[in-house]
Design an enzyme around this catalytic site. Sequence first.
Site, short mmCIF file in Angstrom:
data_model
loop_
_atom_site.label_atom_id
_atom_site.label_comp_id
_atom_site.label_asym_id
_atom_site.label_seq_id
_atom_site.Cartn_x
_atom_site.Cartn_y
_atom_site.Cartn_z
N LYS A 1 13.60 56.97 -103.52
CA LYS A 1 12.41 56.95 -102.50
C LYS A 1 11.49 57.76 -102.99
CE LYS A 1 14.54 54.36 -99.54
NZ LYS A 1 14.29 53.07 -99.37
N LYS B 1 16.87 40.98 -99.05
CA LYS B 1 17.82 41.90 -98.08
C LYS B 1 17.64 40.67 -96.73
CE LYS B 1 16.06 46.35 -97.97
NZ LYS B 1 15.18 47.57 -97.95
MG MG Z 1 13.13 49.14 -100.25
#
Ligand code: MG
Length: 391
Positions: free
Chosen positions: A163, A262
Amino acid sequence: MRIDAVGLYHVAMPLLRPWRTAYGEDASVESVLVRLWAEGECAWGESTPLAAPCFSAEWAGGVFTLLRDWLAPAIVGCEIDSGQALRRHLAHFKGNPFAKAALDVAWWALHAQRRGEPLHQCLGAVRRPIVVGADFGVTDTIDELLAEIGEAVAAGFPRIKLKFRPGWDLAMLEAVRRAFPDTTLHVDCNAGYRLDDIELLRRLDAFDLAMIEQPLAADALHEHARLQRELNTPVCLDESIDSPDRMRQAIEQGSCRCVNIKPGRVGGLTAALDIHALCRAANIDMWVGGMLESSVGAHACMALAGLDGLTYPPDLFPSDRFYAEDLAEPAVTLTSDDRGRPCVIPPDLPGLGSAPNQRRLERCCVQRTEIRSDRSHRTATPREARQEQSP
Ligand code: MG
């Protein structure tokens, strides 16, 4: 198949430790589970938009309400024989891909079960087992992160995702690259930057990253195209791609060279298959990501991850990485492939191969309801749900 009833469960699944990204911090993962009944059989689906409308405009409480009041009543009593037919039934409701995905995943799970085939086979997957990647949120210190990455590299994970957000950016990445010069790395910015930050984003080219995931805002397809022209590193879109149409626009504009698929974010497995076909034709790299779903949602991602061309290791995690106990069974576990790399094996059972543990489902339930084909529905208020949970 004729849809007889839809059961809906809005759940909050406590995490072992908070998950920190550019959006903030989640102590639990809020998710919506769907139980679909048709002609005497039932199967489960899941969509995990999280508690607040920060990853996208949807959130778990809103998804539950939309499914209860509009989407589920629109399909109960209907004959729905394909994922595309389900999409057509729901097409007059605008947007809301996470809500639509919950029904779509359950439809595919039930369809595969009725055919007596594993879901991965129904979707056309060509690879088992699936070698997976490792993913790290923001930690308290860089040393803590380096120690965790060291464990993942030693365990054989073939790639590391970091991240990346303002304040947790170049200094962190420099430290990681110095410590792991040969490891495949990529960063996920979760839409934390603007085109004004182009100087900082240009500097990422020096780190030999596999990709930069979602640097700019979700609706910034044009800006992503400008950025991609400036960078050698592939831009990967995640939040931006919420439908096959958006994928087509991104391809036409040159907004990315890679996409994280996703099922929840794009509207379900049917939409994911359409995006897969578009990307194959346009030579866009693809891989599967997740939303920290329970084992139900993770099994849908796992089935999709074996499709042709999805060769970058997916974000599929063992349940015990995030949860003391997975809400569903079986828990997701890692095993090793013949080269010692961590992998998951989509089950060779008819259907999805995962369903909630009833006791844990009750314990995590925030609200639930059931919509039947006689158009009646019974909603348990949060208070009722808690009373029904007590022994
Ligand atoms: Mg992502």
